[in-house]
Design an enzyme around this catalytic site. Structure first.
Site, PDB file in Angstrom:
ATOM      1  N   SER A 235      72.716  76.225  33.940  1.00  0.00           N
ATOM      2  CA  SER A 235      72.573  77.311  33.139  1.00  0.00           C
ATOM      3  C   SER A 235      73.660  77.163  31.890  1.00  0.00           C
ATOM      4  O   SER A 235      73.831  75.997  31.157  1.00  0.00           O
ATOM      5  CB  SER A 235      72.947  78.361  33.689  1.00  0.00           C
ATOM      6  OG  SER A 235      72.580  79.678  33.058  1.00  0.00           O
ATOM      7  N   ASP A 330      61.248  78.186  33.300  1.00  0.00           N
ATOM      8  CA  ASP A 330      62.355  78.825  33.045  1.00  0.00           C
ATOM      9  C   ASP A 330      62.325  80.185  32.206  1.00  0.00           C
ATOM     10  O   ASP A 330      61.946  79.955  31.248  1.00  0.00           O
ATOM     11  CB  ASP A 330      63.558  77.918  32.666  1.00  0.00           C
ATOM     12  CG  ASP A 330      64.883  78.435  32.462  1.00  0.00           C
ATOM     13  OD1 ASP A 330      65.028  79.779  32.756  1.00  0.00           O
ATOM     14  OD2 ASP A 330      65.844  77.773  32.162  1.00  0.00           O
ATOM     15  N   HIS A 364      64.503  78.755  36.832  1.00  0.00           N
ATOM     16  CA  HIS A 364      65.818  78.590  36.192  1.00  0.00           C
ATOM     17  C   HIS A 364      66.693  78.042  37.085  1.00  0.00           C
ATOM     18  O   HIS A 364      67.498  77.085  37.057  1.00  0.00           O
ATOM     19  CB  HIS A 364      66.387  79.778  35.758  1.00  0.00           C
ATOM     20  CG  HIS A 364      67.809  79.739  34.803  1.00  0.00           C
ATOM     21  ND1 HIS A 364      67.946  78.750  33.701  1.00  0.00           N
ATOM     22  CD2 HIS A 364      68.718  80.050  35.204  1.00  0.00           C
ATOM     23  CE1 HIS A 364      69.263  78.845  33.366  1.00  0.00           C
ATOM     24  NE2 HIS A 364      69.836  79.605  34.217  1.00  0.00           N
TER      25      HIS A 364
END
Length: 425
Positions: A235, A330, A364
Site C-alpha cells: 500500500s 484492488d 488490496h
C-alpha cells in the site's frame, strides 16, 4: 456438558500436526461418521482485538464415514468445492468492516475446528495452533536513535539475508509478516513511522533519513549475510520502498505490493530538503456503497498529468531489483495501472532490473497466506471503511503463490559479499 453431547467415535484430525506456522497448510480429516452422513464443519477464532471470526461448510462423508478436506467438496456454506484451507480463508468477522488483527507474534492464531450434525449437535472438535514465530527466532524491540521497531533474527549462526519490512502506513506496528519471514530464514527489521511508543500520533511529512538509519542499523547486525538489504512493502509503504531504492545505497531487492508509482499523501524529505512532493486525492470522487464502505480506487489524482509528474518516484535511478505485485481487483487504488506505468518507464530507460506479477480476482490486502480474507475495514486517511476488493477464493490463492515468490525473490537477489557504496543523492 459439551463432552457428553459429543460422539465418542467421531474425531477431527489435523495433519501433519495440530501445531504449525501461520503460513503452513494443514490437512483436516474427520473419521467415525456414518456412511454418507452429511455434516457441517465450522472454524472459529478470536483475533487480538477480541473480534470473533468464523466459517462453516457442509460436507458429505464417503462410504467409510470419512471427510477429507484435501479431497472432498464443500456442498454449501462459506465456500463450495474442494478447498483444503477454505475454512481458514473464508472466516468472516461477526462485525462488519473488521480486518483480522494479529498484533503480537507471541500469540498464536488459535482456530477451533468442529463437526456438527445437520441438527446442529457437536460431534467432535480439534484445535489448530497457528504460530507466527518459529521456535528459536529471537524478537527484540528496537529503540535506537530515531528508530522504533522490532528485530527478528532466525535461529542458528547465519549469515542471513536482511530485510526491512514496511508493513503498512497505518499508525503503529505490525509484526506478523516480519516474524514469519524470520521464521523462513531472513533477518527482519519492521519499523513504525508514527503512532507507536514515543513516536508522534500523526505526521505531516516523511523523512527518508529515518529509513536510512534503519538500514544502517540492520547492516550492523552480527548475523547479516547480504551486502545490501531487501525492502518489502504494501500500500502506501510501496512508494516509500520505491523512494528508498531510488535515493539510498545498498538496496538490493524491493517487493512492491499494491502501491503507487508516485509519492502519495505526504511530502518526502531527505537531509531537510524536499525531494518529492505529495500526490493527493479527492475523496469527493469516492464511490459510496450500501454497506457504508466507500470505493476509493478513483480518488487519487493522476500522477502522469503534467502538474503531478514531480510526484513520480524516479525508479529508473535504482540499481537493485524490483518485484512489482498488483491485484487486478484492488479497490483501494489502481495498483495494476501504477505497475504497468512503472514497467513501461523502466523499459523505456533500457532497464531490466524488474519482474512483475498480477493477480486477477485478488484485492488490496495481500498478506501471508491462510488468514481470513478481508472485504472491507476502516481506513485512517479516508476516515471511514473502504472496500479492499477481491473475490475470497482468488485472493487466497494469490496469497499462497505470492508468499513463495517473495521468499524466492529475496533468496535470489540478496547477495552475500560485502562492498560499501555511497549515497546517490
Amino acid at each position: 456438558m459439551v463432552k457428553r453431547e459429543m460422539s465418542a467415535q467421531v474425531r477431527v484430525r489435523l495433519l501433519p500436526s495440530a501445531r504449525c506456522l501461520f503460513d503452513e497448510p494443514v490437512q483436516v480429516k474427520v473419521a467415525g461418521l456414518k456412511s454418507r452422513q452429511v455434516v457441517t464443519l465450522r472454524a472459529r477464532s478470536t483475533d487480538d482485538k477480541g473480534v470473533v471470526f468464523s466459517s462453516s461448510a457442509t460436507y458429505r462423508a464417503d462410504g467409510s464415514g470419512e471427510v477429507n478436506l484435501d479431497r472432498d467438496p464443500s456442498l454449501s456454506g462459506s465456500y463450495v468445492g474442494v478447498e483444503p484451507m477454505g475454512l481458514l480463508w473464508s472466516m468472516r468477522a461477526d462485525i462488519m468492516h473488521k480486518r483480522f488483527q494479529k498484533t503480537s507474534p507471541l500469540n498464536a492464531h488459535v482456530v477451533n475446528f468442529s463437526v456438527h450434525e445437520e441438527e446442529g449437535g457437536k460431534l467432535a472438535e480439534a484445535t489448530n495452533e497457528r504460530r507466527l514465530i518459529r521456535d528459536g527466532v529471537t524478537r527484540v524491540p528496537v529503540k535506537d536513535g530515531n528508530i522504533r521497531g522490532v528485530l527478528f533474527t532466525p535461529p542458528g549462526g547465519g549469515p542471513f539475508p536482511a530485510v526491512l519490512d514496511l508493513y503498512t502506513f497505518g499508525g503503529g506496528l505490525s509484526e506478523k509478516r516480519a516474524s514469519l519471514l524470520a521464521s523462513r530464514g531472513f533477518l527482519v527489521l519492521t519499523v513504525a513511522l508514527y503512532g507507536h511508543g514515543d513516536l508522534p500520533k500523526n505526521i505531516t511529512e516523511i523523512h527518508l533519513d529515518y529509513f536510512e538509519e534503519a538500514i544502517e542499523f540492520l547492516k550492523k547486525q552480527d548475523k547479516i549475510g547480504s551486502k545490501g538489504v531487501g525492502v518489502i512493502s504494501l500500500s502506501k509503504s510501496g512508494d516509500l520502498a520505491l523512494s528508498i531504492a531510488s535515493f539510498l545505497p545498498n538496496i538490493e531487492a524491493v517487493v512492491w505490493i499494491n502501491g503507487c508509482s508516485a509519492n502519495t499523501a505526504l511530502p518526502l524529505y531527505y537531509k531537510q530538503r524536499l525531494i518529492l512532493p505529495a500526490l493527493m486525492f479527492d475523496f469527493k470522487k469516492a464511490i459510496p456503497t450500501e454497506s457504508g464502505a466507500i470505493i476509493s480506487k478513483y480518488s487519487m489524482h493522476d500522477p502522469l498529468e503534467e502538474e503531478n509528474k514531480a510526484t513520480l518516484v524516479p525508479i529508473e535511478r535504482a540499481t537493485g531489483r524490483f518485484l512489482f505485485v498488483a491485484s487486478e481487483d484492488d479497490l483501494n487504488w489502481d495498483s495494476k495501472a501504477y505497475m504497468d506505468e512503472m514497467v513501461e518507464r523502466l523499459k523505456r530507460h533500457g532497464r531490466e532490473n524488474f519482474e512483475s506479477v498480477s493477480y486477477p480476482g485478488a484485492g488490496h490486502y495481500l498478506e501471508p497466506p491462510y488468514g481470513p480474507y478481508c472485504p472491507s475495514s476502516f481506513h485512517g486517511v479516508a476516515g471511514k471503511p473502504v472496500l479492499w476488493g477481491g473475490e475470497p477464493r482468488s485472493h487466497a490463492a494469490a496469497e499462497v503463490h505470492l508468499w513463495k515468490k517473495i521468499q524466492e525473490f529475496f533468496r535470489t537477489h540478496l547477495s552475500c559479499d560485502f562492498s560499501p557504496t555511497k549515497a546517490k543523492l
